[in-house]
Design a protein around this motif. Structure first.
Motif, PDB file in Angstrom:
ATOM      1  N   LYS A  50       0.843  -1.195   0.000  1.00  0.00           N
ATOM      2  CA  LYS A  50       0.000   0.000   0.000  1.00  0.00           C
ATOM      3  C   LYS A  50       0.872   1.237   0.000  1.00  0.00           C
ATOM      4  O   LYS A  50       2.029   1.195   0.416  1.00  0.00           O
ATOM      5  CB  LYS A  50      -0.930  -0.001   1.219  1.00  0.00           C
ATOM      6  N   ILE A  51       0.263   2.353  -0.449  1.00  0.00           N
ATOM      7  CA  ILE A  51       0.973   3.620  -0.421  1.00  0.00           C
ATOM      8  C   ILE A  51       1.208   4.004   1.028  1.00  0.00           C
ATOM      9  O   ILE A  51       0.405   3.674   1.901  1.00  0.00           O
ATOM     10  CB  ILE A  51       0.152   4.733  -1.108  1.00  0.00           C
ATOM     11  N   SER A  52       2.307   4.700   1.285  1.00  0.00           N
ATOM     12  CA  SER A  52       2.690   4.983   2.662  1.00  0.00           C
ATOM     13  C   SER A  52       1.628   5.758   3.412  1.00  0.00           C
ATOM     14  O   SER A  52       1.459   5.610   4.618  1.00  0.00           O
ATOM     15  CB  SER A  52       4.014   5.740   2.688  1.00  0.00           C
ATOM     16  N   SER A  53       0.854   6.597   2.697  1.00  0.00           N
ATOM     17  CA  SER A  53      -0.173   7.369   3.377  1.00  0.00           C
ATOM     18  C   SER A  53      -1.284   6.472   3.900  1.00  0.00           C
ATOM     19  O   SER A  53      -1.903   6.763   4.925  1.00  0.00           O
ATOM     20  CB  SER A  53      -0.759   8.410   2.428  1.00  0.00           C
ATOM     21  N   LYS A  54      -1.573   5.362   3.189  1.00  0.00           N
ATOM     22  CA  LYS A  54      -2.597   4.447   3.659  1.00  0.00           C
ATOM     23  C   LYS A  54      -2.015   3.361   4.555  1.00  0.00           C
ATOM     24  O   LYS A  54      -2.707   2.803   5.396  1.00  0.00           O
ATOM     25  CB  LYS A  54      -3.307   3.799   2.469  1.00  0.00           C
ATOM     26  N   PHE A  55      -0.740   3.075   4.358  1.00  0.00           N
ATOM     27  CA  PHE A  55      -0.077   2.027   5.136  1.00  0.00           C
ATOM     28  C   PHE A  55       0.015   2.421   6.605  1.00  0.00           C
ATOM     29  O   PHE A  55      -0.123   1.605   7.498  1.00  0.00           O
ATOM     30  CB  PHE A  55       1.316   1.793   4.561  1.00  0.00           C
ATOM     31  N   ASN A  57      -1.967   4.100   8.410  1.00  0.00           N
ATOM     32  CA  ASN A  57      -3.208   4.061   9.163  1.00  0.00           C
ATOM     33  C   ASN A  57      -3.627   2.652   9.572  1.00  0.00           C
ATOM     34  O   ASN A  57      -4.613   2.481  10.275  1.00  0.00           O
ATOM     35  CB  ASN A  57      -4.337   4.696   8.338  1.00  0.00           C
ATOM     36  N   LEU A  58      -2.879   1.639   9.087  1.00  0.00           N
ATOM     37  CA  LEU A  58      -3.205   0.265   9.457  1.00  0.00           C
ATOM     38  C   LEU A  58      -2.793  -0.010  10.905  1.00  0.00           C
ATOM     39  O   LEU A  58      -1.906   0.661  11.436  1.00  0.00           O
ATOM     40  CB  LEU A  58      -2.456  -0.710   8.532  1.00  0.00           C
ATOM     41  N   PRO A  59      -3.424  -0.998  11.546  1.00  0.00           N
ATOM     42  CA  PRO A  59      -2.938  -1.408  12.869  1.00  0.00           C
ATOM     43  C   PRO A  59      -1.569  -2.064  12.766  1.00  0.00           C
ATOM     44  O   PRO A  59      -1.182  -2.562  11.706  1.00  0.00           O
ATOM     45  CB  PRO A  59      -3.985  -2.405  13.341  1.00  0.00           C
ATOM     46  N   LYS A  60      -0.858  -2.061  13.888  1.00  0.00           N
ATOM     47  CA  LYS A  60       0.529  -2.548  13.901  1.00  0.00           C
ATOM     48  C   LYS A  60       0.625  -4.006  13.459  1.00  0.00           C
ATOM     49  O   LYS A  60       1.549  -4.405  12.764  1.00  0.00           O
ATOM     50  CB  LYS A  60       1.078  -2.403  15.321  1.00  0.00           C
ATOM     51  N   SER A  61      -0.373  -4.809  13.882  1.00  0.00           N
ATOM     52  CA  SER A  61      -0.292  -6.246  13.604  1.00  0.00           C
ATOM     53  C   SER A  61      -0.408  -6.546  12.114  1.00  0.00           C
ATOM     54  O   SER A  61       0.021  -7.598  11.660  1.00  0.00           O
ATOM     55  CB  SER A  61      -1.385  -6.983  14.363  1.00  0.00           C
ATOM     56  N   LYS A  62      -1.026  -5.630  11.342  1.00  0.00           N
ATOM     57  CA  LYS A  62      -1.159  -5.879   9.914  1.00  0.00           C
ATOM     58  C   LYS A  62       0.028  -5.355   9.120  1.00  0.00           C
ATOM     59  O   LYS A  62       0.143  -5.605   7.917  1.00  0.00           O
ATOM     60  CB  LYS A  62      -2.450  -5.252   9.395  1.00  0.00           C
ATOM     61  N   LYS A  63       0.893  -4.581   9.777  1.00  0.00           N
ATOM     62  CA  LYS A  63       2.031  -4.014   9.062  1.00  0.00           C
ATOM     63  C   LYS A  63       3.260  -4.907   9.124  1.00  0.00           C
ATOM     64  O   LYS A  63       4.139  -4.832   8.288  1.00  0.00           O
ATOM     65  CB  LYS A  63       2.379  -2.645   9.639  1.00  0.00           C
ATOM     66  N   THR A  64       3.371  -5.731  10.190  1.00  0.00           N
ATOM     67  CA  THR A  64       4.561  -6.551  10.352  1.00  0.00           C
ATOM     68  C   THR A  64       4.179  -8.002  10.611  1.00  0.00           C
ATOM     69  O   THR A  64       3.002  -8.334  10.735  1.00  0.00           O
ATOM     70  CB  THR A  64       5.416  -6.077  11.545  1.00  0.00           C
ATOM     71  N   VAL A  65       5.205  -8.848  10.699  1.00  0.00           N
ATOM     72  CA  VAL A  65       5.039 -10.218  11.158  1.00  0.00           C
ATOM     73  C   VAL A  65       5.551 -10.267  12.583  1.00  0.00           C
ATOM     74  O   VAL A  65       6.600  -9.699  12.880  1.00  0.00           O
ATOM     75  CB  VAL A  65       5.833 -11.191  10.264  1.00  0.00           C
ATOM     76  N   SER A  66       4.815 -10.930  13.488  1.00  0.00           N
ATOM     77  CA  SER A  66       5.081 -10.775  14.920  1.00  0.00           C
ATOM     78  C   SER A  66       6.334 -11.521  15.377  1.00  0.00           C
ATOM     79  O   SER A  66       6.750 -11.377  16.511  1.00  0.00           O
ATOM     80  CB  SER A  66       3.889 -11.246  15.736  1.00  0.00           C
ATOM     81  N   ARG A  67       6.919 -12.332  14.502  1.00  0.00           N
ATOM     82  CA  ARG A  67       8.150 -13.046  14.827  1.00  0.00           C
ATOM     83  C   ARG A  67       9.321 -12.060  14.950  1.00  0.00           C
ATOM     84  O   ARG A  67       9.276 -10.987  14.345  1.00  0.00           O
ATOM     85  CB  ARG A  67       8.420 -14.000  13.665  1.00  0.00           C
ATOM     86  N   PRO A  68      10.378 -12.408  15.730  1.00  0.00           N
ATOM     87  CA  PRO A  68      11.610 -11.629  15.605  1.00  0.00           C
ATOM     88  C   PRO A  68      12.145 -11.718  14.174  1.00  0.00           C
ATOM     89  O   PRO A  68      12.065 -12.781  13.546  1.00  0.00           O
ATOM     90  CB  PRO A  68      12.577 -12.278  16.594  1.00  0.00           C
TER      91      PRO A  68
END
Lengths: 87, 131
Positions: A50-55, A57-68
């Protein structure tokens, strides 16, 4: 006069037929490049394009993978890395 | 208990060894997959040849053997021991990695720097006036 963004090719063009029968062009930003594993250059899962402006606004859990190393290394490479850190 | 332990070498498959020997009750492991990855776990119970129950500095749950990396340490605990017992037993071993460390990703060591006090405006004006 058309807006300046119509000249730029960083905008994607899409021909759409309206209910009235006209052909219209819709403009939208191109999606950014796919994220890759920094070790094996494989495409990463679980991170949306997604474009950074929309990215942002997402919750943290949808932006990354929770693993180290999530969002940086793929699952196979992170396993190898974690095994090495054991000693 | 004659447990054979082979240190980790890249490309060497631990699974070729007997899993039952490696994954006995009391074996200390490192979790490799999932959100608890990088933390220490202890095997509490065996379900079958593929699954064990783990506890320690991870969530107490069923786990696939493929998601665990066994270490050379064994603990003397009973079958299905409580989390408090397991954590006490884990603390007896000297472990280099911190316990609840959400490490690597957000890990930044704290800096022990003293805060520098900014001079007050009054003092600056007074010093300038003297000059």
């Amino acid at each position: 006069m058309l807006p300046a963004k119509t000249k730029s090719r960083s905008f994607r063009r899409k021909n759409i037929r309206t209910p009235g029968g006209k052909l219209v062009i819709h403009y939208s930003r191109r999606a950014p490049a796919k994220l890759k594993c920094s070790n094996c250059k494989k495409e990463l899962h679980g991170i949306p394009r997604k474009i950074s402006s929309k990215f942002k606004n997402l919750p943290k859990s949808k932006k990354t993978v929770s693993r180290p190393y999530g969002g940086n290394l793929c699952s196979i490479c992170s396993r190898i890395k974690l095994k090495e850190l054991r000693q | 208990m004659g447990v054979i332990y082979v240190p980790f070498v890249q490309g060497l498959n631990l699974r070729s060894l007997d899993n039952k020997m490696l994954m006995d009750i009391g074996r200390v492991c490192i979790k490799i997959a999932g959100r608890d990855a990088g933390n220490y776990a202890v095997v509490i119970d065996n379900i079958d040849s593929n699954y064990v129950i783990i506890d320690g500095y991870v969530r107490r749950k069923r786990c696939n053997i493929k998601h665990l990396e066994p270490t050379s340490n064994m603990l003397k605990i009973t079958k299905k021991a409580s989390t408090e017992e397991v954590k006490k037993a884990l603390d007896t071993i000297k472990i280099k990695v911190k316990k609840d460390q959400k490490f690597i990703k957000n890990f930044k060591p704290k800096k022990d720097q003293e805060e520098v006090k900014k001079p007050l405006k009054k003092n600056i004006i007074k010093n300038n006036a003297k000059k």
